[in-house]
Write a protein that holds these residues in place. Sequence first.
Motif, PDB file in Angstrom:
ATOM      1  N   ASP A 283       0.817  -1.208   0.000  1.00 14.36           N
ATOM      2  CA  ASP A 283       0.000   0.000   0.000  1.00 14.36           C
ATOM      3  C   ASP A 283       0.854   1.264   0.000  1.00 14.36           C
ATOM      4  O   ASP A 283       0.672   2.148  -0.823  1.00 14.36           O
ATOM      5  CB  ASP A 283      -0.942   0.009   1.202  1.00 14.36           C
ATOM      6  N   SER A 284       1.777   1.364   0.939  1.00 22.32           N
ATOM      7  CA  SER A 284       2.610   2.569   1.015  1.00 22.32           C
ATOM      8  C   SER A 284       4.096   2.242   1.012  1.00 22.32           C
ATOM      9  O   SER A 284       4.928   3.140   1.008  1.00 22.32           O
ATOM     10  CB  SER A 284       2.266   3.361   2.281  1.00 22.32           C
ATOM     11  N   SER A 285       4.424   0.971   1.056  1.00 19.68           N
ATOM     12  CA  SER A 285       5.815   0.521   0.996  1.00 19.68           C
ATOM     13  C   SER A 285       5.780  -0.969   0.665  1.00 19.68           C
ATOM     14  O   SER A 285       4.709  -1.559   0.544  1.00 19.68           O
ATOM     15  CB  SER A 285       6.521   0.750   2.336  1.00 19.68           C
ATOM     16  N   ASN A 286       6.949  -1.570   0.528  1.00 18.98           N
ATOM     17  CA  ASN A 286       7.014  -3.012   0.300  1.00 18.98           C
ATOM     18  C   ASN A 286       7.172  -3.705   1.656  1.00 18.98           C
ATOM     19  O   ASN A 286       8.275  -3.983   2.107  1.00 18.98           O
ATOM     20  CB  ASN A 286       8.176  -3.365  -0.625  1.00 18.98           C
ATOM     21  N   ARG A 287       6.035  -3.935   2.309  1.00 20.59           N
ATOM     22  CA  ARG A 287       6.077  -4.533   3.645  1.00 20.59           C
ATOM     23  C   ARG A 287       6.506  -5.998   3.593  1.00 20.59           C
ATOM     24  O   ARG A 287       7.025  -6.516   4.576  1.00 20.59           O
ATOM     25  CB  ARG A 287       4.694  -4.426   4.312  1.00 20.59           C
ATOM     26  N   TYR A 288       6.293  -6.658   2.477  1.00 20.01           N
ATOM     27  CA  TYR A 288       6.616  -8.071   2.391  1.00 20.01           C
ATOM     28  C   TYR A 288       8.128  -8.296   2.488  1.00 20.01           C
ATOM     29  O   TYR A 288       8.580  -9.301   3.038  1.00 20.01           O
ATOM     30  CB  TYR A 288       6.090  -8.671   1.078  1.00 20.01           C
ATOM     31  N   ASP A 289       8.910  -7.357   1.963  1.00 20.85           N
ATOM     32  CA  ASP A 289      10.364  -7.507   2.016  1.00 20.85           C
ATOM     33  C   ASP A 289      10.958  -7.086   3.355  1.00 20.85           C
ATOM     34  O   ASP A 289      12.129  -7.353   3.632  1.00 20.85           O
ATOM     35  CB  ASP A 289      11.017  -6.684   0.900  1.00 20.85           C
ATOM     36  N   SER A 290      10.180  -6.398   4.183  1.00 19.51           N
ATOM     37  CA  SER A 290      10.682  -5.958   5.482  1.00 19.51           C
ATOM     38  C   SER A 290      10.675  -7.118   6.477  1.00 19.51           C
ATOM     39  O   SER A 290       9.744  -7.928   6.502  1.00 19.51           O
ATOM     40  CB  SER A 290       9.811  -4.817   6.020  1.00 19.51           C
ATOM     41  N   ASN A 291      11.709  -7.186   7.301  1.00 19.65           N
ATOM     42  CA  ASN A 291      11.779  -8.233   8.322  1.00 19.65           C
ATOM     43  C   ASN A 291      11.123  -7.826   9.630  1.00 19.65           C
ATOM     44  O   ASN A 291      11.006  -8.632  10.550  1.00 19.65           O
ATOM     45  CB  ASN A 291      13.241  -8.613   8.580  1.00 19.65           C
ATOM     46  N   THR A 292      10.721  -6.554   9.747  1.00 11.78           N
ATOM     47  CA  THR A 292      10.210  -6.064  11.028  1.00 11.78           C
ATOM     48  C   THR A 292       8.820  -5.445  10.950  1.00 11.78           C
ATOM     49  O   THR A 292       8.091  -5.423  11.941  1.00 11.78           O
ATOM     50  CB  THR A 292      11.166  -5.001  11.601  1.00 11.78           C
ATOM     51  N   GLU A 293       8.433  -4.922   9.770  1.00 12.03           N
ATOM     52  CA  GLU A 293       7.232  -4.098   9.697  1.00 12.03           C
ATOM     53  C   GLU A 293       5.954  -4.863  10.019  1.00 12.03           C
ATOM     54  O   GLU A 293       4.983  -4.289  10.496  1.00 12.03           O
ATOM     55  CB  GLU A 293       7.130  -3.462   8.310  1.00 12.03           C
ATOM     56  N   MET A 294       5.959  -6.167   9.779  1.00 11.90           N
ATOM     57  CA  MET A 294       4.754  -6.966   9.999  1.00 11.90           C
ATOM     58  C   MET A 294       4.716  -7.609  11.381  1.00 11.90           C
ATOM     59  O   MET A 294       3.734  -8.257  11.733  1.00 11.90           O
ATOM     60  CB  MET A 294       4.669  -8.079   8.945  1.00 11.90           C
ATOM     61  N   PHE A 295       5.787  -7.430  12.135  1.00 10.81           N
ATOM     62  CA  PHE A 295       5.909  -8.170  13.395  1.00 10.81           C
ATOM     63  C   PHE A 295       4.738  -7.900  14.336  1.00 10.81           C
ATOM     64  O   PHE A 295       4.127  -8.836  14.869  1.00 10.81           O
ATOM     65  CB  PHE A 295       7.229  -7.805  14.086  1.00 10.81           C
ATOM     66  N   GLN A 296       4.403  -6.633  14.562  1.00  6.76           N
ATOM     67  CA  GLN A 296       3.352  -6.303  15.515  1.00  6.76           C
ATOM     68  C   GLN A 296       1.993  -6.813  15.062  1.00  6.76           C
ATOM     69  O   GLN A 296       1.198  -7.298  15.880  1.00  6.76           O
ATOM     70  CB  GLN A 296       3.298  -4.785  15.738  1.00  6.76           C
ATOM     71  N   ASP A 297       1.721  -6.726  13.762  1.00  9.65           N
ATOM     72  CA  ASP A 297       0.447  -7.230  13.249  1.00  9.65           C
ATOM     73  C   ASP A 297       0.334  -8.738  13.467  1.00  9.65           C
ATOM     74  O   ASP A 297      -0.745  -9.249  13.817  1.00  9.65           O
ATOM     75  CB  ASP A 297       0.320  -6.914  11.760  1.00  9.65           C
TER      76      ASP A 297
END
Length: 836
Positions: A746-760
């Motif tokens: 949506d606003s970045s490539n969250r799938y490639d991030s190792n941390t952005e999805m952690f809290q969700d």
Amino acid sequence: MEFSKSFNIQALVKTIKEELLSDNNDPYSFIAPSAYDTAWLAMVPDMSEPCQPMFKNCLDWVLNNQNVEGFWGEYDGHGMPTIECLPATIACMIALKRWNAGEMIIDKGMAFIEANAEKLIGEIYDSNCPRWFAIVFPAMVEMAQINGLEIIFPDRIKRVEMSIFYKREQILEREELVDKYHYPPLLSYLEALPALYNFDQEDALKHLHADGSLFQSPSATASAFMATGNKDCLNYLQTLVQKCTNGVPQTYPMDEELLKLCMVNQLQRLGLAEHFNQEIEELLEQVYRNYMNRESWPKWTNSMATQLYKDSLAFCLLRMHGFRVSPWMFCWFLLEEEVQDQIESNHEYFSSVILNVYRATDLMFPGDHELEEARSFSRKLLEKTTSMGNEDQHTVPFPSFHSVIKHELRFPWMARLDHLEHRMWMEEKNSSGLWMGKTSFHRLSCLHNDKLKQLAVKNYEFRQTTYKSELEELTRWSKSWGLSDMGFGREKTAYCYFAVAASTSLPQDSEIRMMVAKSAIVITVADDFYDMEGSLDDLEKITDAVQRWDATGLSGHSKTIFDALDSLVNELARKYFRQHGTDITNSLRDIWSETFASWFTEAKWSKSGFIPAAEEYLETGMTSIASHTLVLPASCFLSPSIPDYKLNPVQYESITKLLMVIPRLLNDIQSYKKEQKEGKTNFVLLHLKENPEADIEDSIAYAREILDKKKKELLEHALMDGFNDFSKPCRHLHLSCVKVFQMFFDSSNRYDSNTEMFQDIQKAFYIPVEVGAPKPLPPHPGSKQRYPTVVASYHFNQRYKNRIIRLAANSVVSHPISGNPYMKMPMAPKLKFCFM
């Protein structure tokens, strides 16, 4: 354990169906009574015995429904009083004082105001005090003084108190009793107008509704009756009290169909719709019939806010459930400039309505130009609402409303996953608020809302248990095939499963979730192998092996990927054969062969430096994103399932082609910088190359324009019948997959991030739901439970035990009507038996 949890959930579902959704139940029980309006009816004297109240049951309600902290009115979802409770509490004390009733209760109310006034109104200043509060609060303070109740505020908030009174004077000087600029009109606050205000009884009588009410407001009508003795007003009040025996609402009559729509909306927002599918469908079918039989669009009335709220909510629910409805179902307000002016002039009051309008525009199909206009109009007003007073929560109808609006504006509906949305609504402390009334929000009744939240929490935690177990199983599967230890690329087992689980709502769809998650893991590993690890020779070998479906000649990573894929395809084919007696092995192999071939084409482009045309790139890229590789095999296991020939590229439905192109565009818009550095092709970059006069922003805008059009098309194909042969579950699985990709990109490539999805992921699977501090138990209908001797008989729990015994040890119990003490004794020893 799991059986026990499921049994408890089903028991609660049964209770709620009987109490809330049965045709025999009173829809008014769904809405919390208004303490403010009930108090005003309690003030009305009997015409034959002026020393007695006309509506004694309203006085009894006031006596029996003071909260344990000393106020009247609704708690928020965290068990805390809101600013709405101040005028309601003062009005209730006035009613009691007028009939010399409940002296101790009044004292408790005064103590509450003394202790909480600074907290509740301390931040209200002249520039942002809500209009309704500036009208009603000073009037209640003045009435209290006239009735011998001296309400003294701390010196620290004297300046704030004065500013509120000053704003009231400005309103009275500026506004006509009824005009086209202010909503609700000043006359609807008749009970709060000062005695010296220039008011003629005829002004009230000429604005009476046909049912005898003044703007369908019980409090204003009670005041009108006491001032004029009008028989129509009396008939209205008598009818109201007969209909609503346990406290009156702040609006009467209410649209009963709207109340039922609110219930459906609440069930969906809490993630409970799966348990009430039949009831929801039957209600929506009736609503749809009623709208189809409507002969004309609504005209301007004094219930415009409620009408627009209902129409936008009905449109949203009906379209989401596959009913063909026109945007004009609620966009009629765009045809009336006067209505738009009213909304803009009173955007604070209309904020909940406008939020509902904005939500309805999420479901936009191609050609819905009215929805585009409504979205622009509503977004502008919502942004204005959130900008006023910054984070000052008193500039909007109820606390935390800023966060609700900002969430809606910041995160597109397409980018939100159902599971986390359900959790957010459970934890929203004002989720019981529906739409703004004259002096407070129309709210779900405490009793019903608590039961719904209790069921929602149990349901959510049951899902969490299911999801954790499945994720553990999936992790073991990934390790057993060596996919989580490849030594290159992304290890996304948790991401893959989270995306699948959080976007679908039914725990019993375990089989679907697991096969999609396993496919996503294989796709991620194989895609990374083609992008960063394999040589062109390695990639040619594995591509050829998949085309032949023969692992001969493969080794290392290629062999690991092929073996895992072969096992997965065979597993799915065996399951399908057991269920349907048909072998779909070759069809599954074909769709995977197509995907691997697209990866190989892109790898050859990248390694050779070949730059394809944008159209050629998109044709390959919509396959290489592999969204159809996830959804179509899983759709074979839905009920009803898709025929196996739909796995053939030639037979792809339009909705599947849309599913393929949308994630590709989403990915390319977010990853063009990374791919430009790596020398890879990308739709945004290719458009830039083919259009030298354009800059990068122009190319992004072009891609977004295509993306916006394709998303509208997919939404229509997913929700409406007639575009393809797919069943509703299959179409909804397509939509869920698109929402996952929208969330990732949506606003970045969250799938490639190792941390952005952690809290969700933690919230989805592990962290318990936080629904706030427990509220006191709701009143027992008709009880005198505010008195220690009776409270003890109803609440057998430790939380109340100690509190009651401490209270009773030094208690003076007053007569419920006269307020005179009739017992004074140490009561603690006599109460202990209640808890044995």
